[in-house]
Design a protein around this motif. Structure first.
Motif, PDB file in Angstrom:
ATOM      1  N   PRO A  58      55.720  -5.859 -25.322  1.00 14.52           N
ATOM      2  CA  PRO A  58      56.270  -6.522 -24.135  1.00 14.52           C
ATOM      3  C   PRO A  58      57.734  -6.197 -23.875  1.00 14.52           C
ATOM      4  O   PRO A  58      58.522  -6.059 -24.807  1.00 14.52           O
ATOM      5  CB  PRO A  58      56.089  -8.015 -24.433  1.00 14.52           C
ATOM      6  N   ALA A  59      58.086  -6.101 -22.602  1.00 12.30           N
ATOM      7  CA  ALA A  59      59.478  -5.903 -22.178  1.00 12.30           C
ATOM      8  C   ALA A  59      59.993  -7.255 -21.685  1.00 12.30           C
ATOM      9  O   ALA A  59      59.899  -7.581 -20.500  1.00 12.30           O
ATOM     10  CB  ALA A  59      59.562  -4.853 -21.081  1.00 12.30           C
ATOM     11  N   TYR A  60      60.510  -8.057 -22.600  1.00 13.82           N
ATOM     12  CA  TYR A  60      60.955  -9.400 -22.252  1.00 13.82           C
ATOM     13  C   TYR A  60      62.234  -9.356 -21.404  1.00 13.82           C
ATOM     14  O   TYR A  60      63.031  -8.426 -21.505  1.00 13.82           O
ATOM     15  CB  TYR A  60      61.229 -10.210 -23.522  1.00 13.82           C
ATOM     16  N   CYS A  61      62.399 -10.392 -20.597  1.00 19.84           N
ATOM     17  CA  CYS A  61      63.622 -10.544 -19.810  1.00 19.84           C
ATOM     18  C   CYS A  61      64.822 -10.684 -20.746  1.00 19.84           C
ATOM     19  O   CYS A  61      64.752 -11.387 -21.756  1.00 19.84           O
ATOM     20  CB  CYS A  61      63.493 -11.785 -18.918  1.00 19.84           C
ATOM     21  N   VAL A  62      65.908 -10.003 -20.422  1.00 18.71           N
ATOM     22  CA  VAL A  62      67.105 -10.021 -21.263  1.00 18.71           C
ATOM     23  C   VAL A  62      68.158 -10.955 -20.669  1.00 18.71           C
ATOM     24  O   VAL A  62      68.450 -10.899 -19.468  1.00 18.71           O
ATOM     25  CB  VAL A  62      67.690  -8.604 -21.413  1.00 18.71           C
ATOM     26  N   VAL A  63      68.718 -11.815 -21.504  1.00 18.68           N
ATOM     27  CA  VAL A  63      69.762 -12.759 -21.085  1.00 18.68           C
ATOM     28  C   VAL A  63      71.046 -12.411 -21.829  1.00 18.68           C
ATOM     29  O   VAL A  63      71.079 -12.398 -23.064  1.00 18.68           O
ATOM     30  CB  VAL A  63      69.366 -14.213 -21.394  1.00 18.68           C
ATOM     31  N   GLU A  64      72.104 -12.123 -21.093  1.00 16.99           N
ATOM     32  CA  GLU A  64      73.380 -11.752 -21.691  1.00 16.99           C
ATOM     33  C   GLU A  64      74.361 -12.920 -21.629  1.00 16.99           C
ATOM     34  O   GLU A  64      74.164 -13.862 -20.858  1.00 16.99           O
ATOM     35  CB  GLU A  64      73.957 -10.532 -20.973  1.00 16.99           C
ATOM     36  N   PRO A  65      75.426 -12.877 -22.411  1.00 20.05           N
ATOM     37  CA  PRO A  65      76.434 -13.957 -22.362  1.00 20.05           C
ATOM     38  C   PRO A  65      76.983 -14.126 -20.958  1.00 20.05           C
ATOM     39  O   PRO A  65      77.216 -13.152 -20.243  1.00 20.05           O
ATOM     40  CB  PRO A  65      77.516 -13.472 -23.332  1.00 20.05           C
ATOM     41  N   ASN A 137      79.974 -14.637 -29.317  1.00 13.64           N
ATOM     42  CA  ASN A 137      79.807 -14.609 -27.863  1.00 13.64           C
ATOM     43  C   ASN A 137      78.312 -14.601 -27.592  1.00 13.64           C
ATOM     44  O   ASN A 137      77.630 -13.619 -27.909  1.00 13.64           O
ATOM     45  CB  ASN A 137      80.477 -13.352 -27.293  1.00 13.64           C
ATOM     46  N   THR A 138      77.783 -15.684 -27.050  1.00 15.54           N
ATOM     47  CA  THR A 138      76.336 -15.820 -26.948  1.00 15.54           C
ATOM     48  C   THR A 138      75.917 -16.665 -25.754  1.00 15.54           C
ATOM     49  O   THR A 138      76.622 -17.600 -25.362  1.00 15.54           O
ATOM     50  CB  THR A 138      75.770 -16.460 -28.235  1.00 15.54           C
ATOM     51  N   PRO A 139      74.747 -16.375 -25.157  1.00 18.78           N
ATOM     52  CA  PRO A 139      74.198 -17.244 -24.119  1.00 18.78           C
ATOM     53  C   PRO A 139      73.331 -18.355 -24.698  1.00 18.78           C
ATOM     54  O   PRO A 139      72.845 -19.220 -23.965  1.00 18.78           O
ATOM     55  CB  PRO A 139      73.343 -16.274 -23.291  1.00 18.78           C
ATOM     56  N   LEU A 140      73.111 -18.353 -26.014  1.00 22.59           N
ATOM     57  CA  LEU A 140      72.291 -19.385 -26.649  1.00 22.59           C
ATOM     58  C   LEU A 140      72.979 -20.743 -26.592  1.00 22.59           C
ATOM     59  O   LEU A 140      74.202 -20.830 -26.728  1.00 22.59           O
ATOM     60  CB  LEU A 140      72.022 -19.022 -28.110  1.00 22.59           C
ATOM     61  N   ASP A 141      72.201 -21.775 -26.397  1.00 16.97           N
ATOM     62  CA  ASP A 141      72.733 -23.137 -26.386  1.00 16.97           C
ATOM     63  C   ASP A 141      72.718 -23.671 -27.816  1.00 16.97           C
ATOM     64  O   ASP A 141      71.752 -24.302 -28.250  1.00 16.97           O
ATOM     65  CB  ASP A 141      71.896 -24.029 -25.458  1.00 16.97           C
ATOM     66  N   LEU A 142      73.777 -23.417 -28.561  1.00 15.35           N
ATOM     67  CA  LEU A 142      73.819 -23.806 -29.962  1.00 15.35           C
ATOM     68  C   LEU A 142      74.040 -25.304 -30.146  1.00 15.35           C
ATOM     69  O   LEU A 142      73.881 -25.823 -31.249  1.00 15.35           O
ATOM     70  CB  LEU A 142      74.920 -23.027 -30.681  1.00 15.35           C
ATOM     71  N   GLU A 143      74.421 -25.995 -29.081  1.00 14.22           N
ATOM     72  CA  GLU A 143      74.624 -27.442 -29.178  1.00 14.22           C
ATOM     73  C   GLU A 143      73.322 -28.208 -28.982  1.00 14.22           C
ATOM     74  O   GLU A 143      73.251 -29.404 -29.243  1.00 14.22           O
ATOM     75  CB  GLU A 143      75.668 -27.892 -28.158  1.00 14.22           C
ATOM     76  N   ASN A 144      72.288 -27.520 -28.524  1.00 10.54           N
ATOM     77  CA  ASN A 144      70.972 -28.141 -28.344  1.00 10.54           C
ATOM     78  C   ASN A 144      70.223 -28.110 -29.665  1.00 10.54           C
ATOM     79  O   ASN A 144      69.854 -27.049 -30.159  1.00 10.54           O
ATOM     80  CB  ASN A 144      70.181 -27.393 -27.270  1.00 10.54           C
ATOM     81  N   GLY A 151      67.254 -23.064 -36.737  1.00 13.17           N
ATOM     82  CA  GLY A 151      68.343 -22.382 -36.067  1.00 13.17           C
ATOM     83  C   GLY A 151      67.812 -21.252 -35.204  1.00 13.17           C
ATOM     84  O   GLY A 151      66.608 -21.043 -35.086  1.00 13.17           O
ATOM     85  N   HIS A 152      68.738 -20.503 -34.600  1.00  9.72           N
ATOM     86  CA  HIS A 152      68.394 -19.356 -33.766  1.00  9.72           C
ATOM     87  C   HIS A 152      68.475 -18.086 -34.604  1.00  9.72           C
ATOM     88  O   HIS A 152      69.493 -17.818 -35.237  1.00  9.72           O
ATOM     89  CB  HIS A 152      69.351 -19.248 -32.579  1.00  9.72           C
TER      90      HIS A 152
END
Length: 207
Positions: A58-65, A137-144, A151-152
């Motif tokens: 699969p070519a998953y959608c990419v999310v950048e910072p 530097n990340t788009p992940l929501d580490l506070e969630n 973890g991620h």
């Protein structure tokens, strides 16, 4: 694929005594052992069950910072692959600063990069995982907060390699969770803001 750890396994990896659920499984593919995140395994299993003959991965959608100017001080662990032998992880990780690290979650690939990292090998928890603090530097929501204290998972992304091949051939990964501070809101050396007590607590709850 074979899971080499039974549900009641008492090895150092599994015997964390904190939760029944485990984020990682040790799998054997041919003659090699890999560490696989539970969500990564689910995505791979779904694809294997539903793919057509010769279908590409699969070519998953990419999310950048979103904001390159906002860096986060985050806590987690470095988890080497079973067959990886690195005499000096500090030296090894130095060359990957600024590189893209991928996280496969929710049918998306989140790209992160660390500007700096500090390993705390004196805090080792379950044998092979090494607690670490990262300027990230990340788009992940580490506070969630994720279920079970998970973890991620972050791993070095090779642009010329399909996603599951990349996962199966990685030499190490990071499992990252809590955020201590956003670096644009503090002054001075980011390492001065590392809370070792909080880091140790996070490391014990991961992996």
């Amino acid at each position: 694929m074979e899971d080499i750890h039974a549900k009641d396994c008492t090895c150092k990896i599994c015997n964390n005594g904190i939760r029944e659920e485990r984020q990682y499984a040790a799998l054997k593919i041919e003659e090699h052992f890999i560490i696989l995140d539970a969500e990564e395994y689910q995505h791979f299993d779904d694809w294997m069950r539903n793919k057509t003959e010769n279908e590409k991965q699969p070519a998953y959608c990419v999310v950048e910072p979103k904001d390159e100017n906002t860096l986060q001080l985050a806590y987690g662990v470095l988890i080497p692959a079973y067959e990886t032998e690195v005499p000096d992880w500090n030296k090894e990780l130095e060359k990957f600063k600024g590189y893209a690290f991928a996280t496969l979650e929710d049918e998306k690939i989140y790209l992160s990069e660390y500007q700096d990292i500090v390993l705390f090998e004196n805090m080792k928890t379950y044998g092979i995982s090494i607690p670490c603090a990262m300027l990230l530097n990340t788009p992940l929501d580490l506070e969630n907060k994720m279920d079970y204290g998970f973890g991620h998972t972050m791993f070095l992304k090779y642009g010329n390699m399909e996603i599951f091949n990349n996962i199966f051939n990685r030499e190490f990964l990071f499992c990252v969770r809590d955020v201590e501070a956003a670096y644009d809101s503090v002054q001075g050396d980011w390492k001065d803001f590392i809370n070792e007590k909080a880091l140790k607590k996070v490391a014990k709850e991961l992996f």
